[in-house]
Design a protein around this motif. Structure first.
Motif, PDB file in Angstrom:
ATOM      1  N   THR A 207       0.830  -1.212   0.000  1.00  0.00           N
ATOM      2  CA  THR A 207       0.000   0.000   0.000  1.00  0.00           C
ATOM      3  C   THR A 207       0.860   1.255   0.000  1.00  0.00           C
ATOM      4  O   THR A 207       0.642   2.186  -0.785  1.00  0.00           O
ATOM      5  CB  THR A 207      -0.937  -0.002   1.223  1.00  0.00           C
TER       6      THR A 207
ATOM      7  N   ILE B 125       1.208   4.351  -2.664  1.00  0.00           N
ATOM      8  CA  ILE B 125       1.008   5.748  -2.252  1.00  0.00           C
ATOM      9  C   ILE B 125       2.234   6.579  -2.609  1.00  0.00           C
ATOM     10  O   ILE B 125       2.113   7.739  -3.030  1.00  0.00           O
ATOM     11  CB  ILE B 125       0.705   5.819  -0.740  1.00  0.00           C
TER      12      ILE B 125
ATOM     13  N   VAL C 261      -8.077   4.487  -6.730  1.00  0.00           N
ATOM     14  CA  VAL C 261      -7.833   3.189  -6.096  1.00  0.00           C
ATOM     15  C   VAL C 261      -9.117   2.375  -6.182  1.00  0.00           C
ATOM     16  O   VAL C 261     -10.182   2.839  -5.753  1.00  0.00           O
ATOM     17  CB  VAL C 261      -7.406   3.340  -4.622  1.00  0.00           C
TER      18      VAL C 261
ATOM     19  N   CYS D 151     -10.723  -1.236  -4.963  1.00  0.00           N
ATOM     20  CA  CYS D 151     -10.426  -2.268  -3.976  1.00  0.00           C
ATOM     21  C   CYS D 151     -11.717  -2.910  -3.500  1.00  0.00           C
ATOM     22  O   CYS D 151     -12.818  -2.388  -3.744  1.00  0.00           O
ATOM     23  CB  CYS D 151      -9.668  -1.669  -2.795  1.00  0.00           C
TER      24      CYS D 151
ATOM     25  N   ASN E 298      -9.385   1.203   5.152  1.00  0.00           N
ATOM     26  CA  ASN E 298      -7.924   1.117   5.294  1.00  0.00           C
ATOM     27  C   ASN E 298      -7.225   2.046   4.309  1.00  0.00           C
ATOM     28  O   ASN E 298      -6.265   2.739   4.654  1.00  0.00           O
ATOM     29  CB  ASN E 298      -7.455  -0.323   5.075  1.00  0.00           C
ATOM     30  N   TRP E 299      -7.680   2.036   3.061  1.00  0.00           N
ATOM     31  CA  TRP E 299      -7.050   2.874   2.042  1.00  0.00           C
ATOM     32  C   TRP E 299      -7.213   4.356   2.377  1.00  0.00           C
ATOM     33  O   TRP E 299      -6.258   5.135   2.247  1.00  0.00           O
ATOM     34  CB  TRP E 299      -7.637   2.569   0.660  1.00  0.00           C
TER      35      TRP E 299
ATOM     36  N   GLU F  31      -4.793   5.079   5.199  1.00  0.00           N
ATOM     37  CA  GLU F  31      -3.380   5.004   4.794  1.00  0.00           C
ATOM     38  C   GLU F  31      -2.975   6.209   3.949  1.00  0.00           C
ATOM     39  O   GLU F  31      -1.907   6.787   4.150  1.00  0.00           O
ATOM     40  CB  GLU F  31      -3.125   3.709   4.017  1.00  0.00           C
ATOM     41  N   VAL F  32      -3.804   6.582   2.997  1.00  0.00           N
ATOM     42  CA  VAL F  32      -3.486   7.747   2.163  1.00  0.00           C
ATOM     43  C   VAL F  32      -3.401   9.000   3.022  1.00  0.00           C
ATOM     44  O   VAL F  32      -2.495   9.834   2.867  1.00  0.00           O
ATOM     45  CB  VAL F  32      -4.525   7.922   1.044  1.00  0.00           C
TER      46      VAL F  32
ATOM     47  N   ARG G 100     -13.613   9.322  -0.564  1.00  0.00           N
ATOM     48  CA  ARG G 100     -14.206   7.988  -0.435  1.00  0.00           C
ATOM     49  C   ARG G 100     -15.422   7.903  -1.347  1.00  0.00           C
ATOM     50  O   ARG G 100     -16.527   8.315  -0.978  1.00  0.00           O
ATOM     51  CB  ARG G 100     -14.574   7.727   1.018  1.00  0.00           C
TER      52      ARG G 100
ATOM     53  N   VAL H  25     -10.985   6.631  -3.687  1.00  0.00           N
ATOM     54  CA  VAL H  25     -10.997   5.226  -3.285  1.00  0.00           C
ATOM     55  C   VAL H  25     -12.396   4.691  -3.503  1.00  0.00           C
ATOM     56  O   VAL H  25     -13.366   5.193  -2.925  1.00  0.00           O
ATOM     57  CB  VAL H  25     -10.579   5.068  -1.807  1.00  0.00           C
TER      58      VAL H  25
ATOM     59  N   ASP I 108      -6.275  -2.926  -5.921  1.00  0.00           N
ATOM     60  CA  ASP I 108      -5.879  -3.711  -4.753  1.00  0.00           C
ATOM     61  C   ASP I 108      -6.608  -5.058  -4.758  1.00  0.00           C
ATOM     62  O   ASP I 108      -7.711  -5.183  -5.297  1.00  0.00           O
ATOM     63  CB  ASP I 108      -6.213  -2.942  -3.471  1.00  0.00           C
TER      64      ASP I 108
END
Length: 890
Positions: A482, A486, A502, A504, A511-512, A515-516, A526, A547, A572
């Protein structure tokens, strides 16, 4: 020779005398122009500097000053000298050599000396006269005078407007630094490109120097950890080991009688050993020499480990020194940029105020644009250092173990910088061919928009994706695929790209997003759930990282077709699109085709899924030729190497065993939500905690658990699953593909527990031990398990730590992956939030006391208090009322 002939020869001699002088002038002029240009070339070449990339010379750079304008003129003059044909060269030889020699021979016959000349001289003069007649006639017949004048003038006029430094790139100029090369074309960089570079290099050097004392202190502390650990090992090593370190036949019997039983005892005793009965000076020196050899061998092979289960004082001091270094340093996360600065250092002295351009001559296959990119990276890093000065300090008074546990990757990155964590460079390169490896090494990685510290292999993975543009990264679970993706997006953002996507599974959307947000400065949207339309519009308008899920693409695909600047798509869990006939595969493949770049992420090893990987490879590189289906994995890896990078944990994490902890925030499925809402309405806290697991195959957590177990089997690992609840464990044992051992609970007798663990340890890869966390977390060593799954957050953090320690302990040869399955909306979210607030309060008020350090249970909450807070908060949330702020301190 009669009078008429003499008069003719005199006329010929006069013509040749004039022409010969002119020919000598022309010849001297040609020589002077060549010599002047040659001196200028040599002077410029001596001023040029060689710049490297990845340890190899990449460019020769020539700083150009205003005072060098005359050099271009002289090179231009040399280039516009008239070309001399073979006939021209013969003409010049006649005029500068043959004709003068003939004139010398004929001269005695033109004056009174002819009366005294002998027959031989008269004959020679006659021949010379005849030669002059022939040459004269030929010279006039071949327009010799015109040719001579042509050789004495430039072939093109000198136009000052055409003599800028750009003319140096003209192959007709025959500038040796440019003409004597192959590969990418030389280029000239203007002052705006490199202006400010010396100041930027100075700023970076100053920042590094300012951190030097803190870095040195951290290095000293790391050395102490190594030395103390060596002492611990040697204190357990019997003196018999001395025999293995020397060919000498040592008599060790006298040592035992004196209480010298270990190798460290020998080192501590030193030369006083010779005073022992039966040990002389020679024997004592041999024993000491053997002991010192064992010490050095052990030291050389001793990594610096940070063991959370054995918090020795010297390790605590190392963490404190690392934290101090990190708190003062402005260069955090700038390793790649500092490498660029080091490569550009030779330019520092070569550039001055008079430098107006740089002539860049590639030495390899690296274009001048690569140098310009490095210069911009360094200038931007210096700018960021100026902006961050004094603003990034962390709390140096906090417990360093807490900070380490909160961000272990940063600490291991610092240890790597200090040389205590050495990565296997070859292993980090996977199965890539050498030409791609070199291209990846040459690729710059801009860290301006990245806030995470990258390990060396992670940096290599990101640069691989940048070089190859569309790739599959198949690193084993837990290596940080991941953050590699990024890092690619952050680099592209620094190059002016704006829109990244992204795709997934729904289970990892949260999570994405996290993390970003935590590892970069990139805006994240989102595009999933009830707010997807608003988020999609915001992303299209403002850019950032969107995402979304495979399912949401069905709704969004039509709108995405109108987007013209999709810079990179990250896919992903790419095994979701292994079936080329599936609709989600078709939709995702179209996105990959339209995007400038693509990164497919999957933790499934290639060797187990050759057919599926053939499909994945065709999505990113349809141009690659893959042979028949019975292809061996090794051959297949070689064929798809331009698009595929795979590394295993044991190959690149040399500080193993390492603890890799992953919080997996998962959405509640419809069935989960229904069960959970009912539990909340009934006020049943324990039922609320189990709700996300008890719907079995319809549960998102259960689906993710099954994926983890399958991937563990493919990666040749065993799994231990912990839960507080027996009903959850029973359902898990029935739902997993097997072999499954357990449930291991408090009601299982101790002997039977160990037997269960032994059977699990001898089972094949993919085996699962299902255990109640309070039972499996105490008294058992489960080193055969290297994947730990915790089904719900525990009310006491120490319960989780003790359970994890069963697998992550001395004797574990694999890294340990810990997966915490957490529901993003519900009791798990509330428990973690309240525990986090409680821990923060404890750190601020009580962590400094010795009592707190010796009693980690002090951070645990009263269960009744936590239950009250969580149930109240969830009732308010699900009823739609604004939640009342709970007292974090209780």
């Amino acid at each position: 020779m009669n009078k008429t002939e003499r008069e003719e020869i005199r006329r010929l001699a006069a013509d040749f005398s004039q022409w010969s002088h002119r020919a000598e002038d022309v010849q001297n002029w040609h020589r002077a122009v060549h010599e002047a240009a040659g001196r200028d070339e040599q002077a410029l070449q001596s001023r040029s500097v060689m710049l490297g990339r990845a340890g190899q010379v990449a460019w020769r750079v020539l700083p150009l000053r205003r005072s060098d304008a005359g050099v271009v003129r002289r090179l231009w003059e040399r280039a516009t000298l008239p070309e001399r044909t073979a006939a021209d060269r013969m003409l010049m030889r006649i005029l500068t050599s043959d004709a003068p020699n003939a004139l010398t021979q004929v001269a005695p016959m033109l004056g009174v000396r002819r009366f005294f000349a002998g027959a031989a001289k008269k004959q020679s003069a006659e021949a010379a006269g005849e030669l002059l007649r022939r040459h004269h006639a030929a010279f006039l017949r071949g327009n010799g005078p015109g040719r001579l004048e042509r050789l004495g003038a430039f072939t093109a006029p000198v136009d000052p407007r055409r003599l800028g430094f750009q003319r140096l790139l003209d192959p007709d100029l025959r500038f040796s630094l440019v003409s004597e090369r192959t590969g990418p074309a030389p280029e000239i960089l203007d002052r705006p490109v490199f202006g400010g570079l010396p100041e930027a290099l100075d700023a970076i050097a100053k920042a590094v120097a300012g951190e030097a004392s803190y870095k040195a202190a951290a290095h000293k502390a790391g050395e102490k950890v190594r030395r103390v650990e060596v002492q611990r090992i040697l204190r357990q090593m019997p003196v018999d080991a001395l025999k293995a370190a020397t060919r000498d036949r040592l008599r060790l019997g006298p040592l035992a009688g004196a209480g010298v039983r270990t190798v460290q005892d020998v080192l501590d005793s030193g030369l006083s050993l010779q005073a022992l009965p039966g040990v002389g000076e020679t024997s004592a020196r041999r024993m000491l020499g053997a002991a010192q050899t064992l010490w050095q061998t052990t030291y050389d092979e001793m990594p610096v480990r940070i063991d959370i289960n054995h918090r020795h004082s010297e390790t605590t001091q190392l963490l404190r020194r690392l934290a101090e270094w990190d708190s003062c340093r402005q260069t955090r996360g700038a390793a790649a940029d500092l490498e660029r600065a080091s490569e550009l250092a030779p330019l520092r002295a070569a550039i001055n105020r008079e430098t107006i351009q740089l002539l860049v001559i590639p030495s390899r296959q690296l274009a001048a644009a690569g140098l310009a990119e490095s210069i911009q990276v360094v200038k931007r890093r210096a700018e960021l250092l100026g902006m961050s000065s004094g603003s990034s300090r962390r709390n140096g008074g906090a417990d360093p173990w807490d900070d380490f546990l909160a961000r272990p990757a940063d600490y291991f990155a610092m240890l790597a910088e200090l040389g205590f964590v050495i990565e296997d460079e070859k292993a980090s390169q996977g199965d890539l061919p050498e030409e791609i490896i070199q291209a990846v090494r040459d690729q710059a990685l801009d860290g301006e928009h990245l806030t995470a510290s990258l390990r060396g292999y992670q940096s290599f993975g990101a640069r691989f994706a940048l070089v190859q543009r569309k790739v599959i990264i198949g690193d084993e679970m837990g290596l940080g695929k991941t953050v590699e993706a990024i890092a690619v997006l952050a680099h592209l953002r620094s190059r002016g790209k704006t829109h990244f996507l992204v795709v997934c599974p729904a289970a990892v959307v949260t999570n994405w997003v996290r993390e970003v947000s935590s590892k970069s400065k990139l805006r994240v949207c989102r595009v999933h759930g009830p707010e997807r339309e608003r988020a999609a519009r915001t992303w299209v308008r403002d850019g950032g990282v969107a995402v979304t899920t495979y399912e949401t693409l069905a709704w969004w695909e039509r709108a995405l077709r109108d987007l013209r600047d999709l810079a990179c798509v990250v896919v992903d869990e790419a095994h979701y699109i292994k079936n080329p006939q599936a609709q989600r595969t078709i939709r995702t493949k179209r996105l990959v085709e339209r995007s400038e770049r693509a990164i497919l992420l999957t933790g499934t090893p290639l060797e187990n899924r050759v057919d599926e990987f053939r499909n994945l490879a065709s999505y990113v590189r349809p141009d690659l030729t893959v042979e028949a289906s019975d292809l061996s994995p090794r051959t297949f890896r070689r064929q798809i190497a331009p698009a595929y990078l795979r590394r295993n944990q044991e190959d690149v994490l040399t500080e193993l065993p390492e603890l890799i902890e992953v919080e997996e925030w998962l959405p509640l499925s419809g069935a989960d939500s229904s069960r959970y809402r009912g539990a909340v309405e009934r006020g049943n806290f324990m039922e609320m905690r189990q709700a996300a697991m008890l719907e079995g195959a319809q549960s998102t957590k259960m689906q993710r658990l099954i994926e983890i177990v399958r991937e563990a089997e493919e990666n040749e690992r065993r799994v231990i699953v912990f839960s507080h609840f027996r009903e959850v464990l029973g359902l898990v044992a029935r739902s997993l593909p097997g072999p499954v051992f357990g449930p291991l609970s408090g009601s299982v007798p101790a002997a039977q527990r160990q037997q269960m663990v032994d059977q699990f340890s001898s089972a094949r890869h993919g085996a699962v031990l299902v255990s109640q966390i309070v039972a499996g977390g105490v008294g058992l060593n489960i080193q055969s398990a290297s994947v730990v799954v915790i089904c719900e957050p525990q009310l006491k953090p120490t319960t989780e730590a003790q359970a994890i320690a069963r697998a992550h302990r001395m004797g574990q040869v694999q890294s340990v992956q810990v997966h915490r399955l957490l529901s993003e909306d519900g009791v798990d979210q509330r428990i973690t939030e309240i525990l986090a607030r409680k821990k923060q309060i404890f750190d601020e008020f009580a962590r400094v006391s010795d009592m707190a350090d010796s009693s980690p249970e002090a951070v645990d909450l009263s269960e009744a208090e936590l239950v009250r807070q969580v149930v109240a908060a969830e009732r308010q949330r699900l009823s739609g009322r604004a939640p009342v702020q709970t007292d974090a301190a209780g």
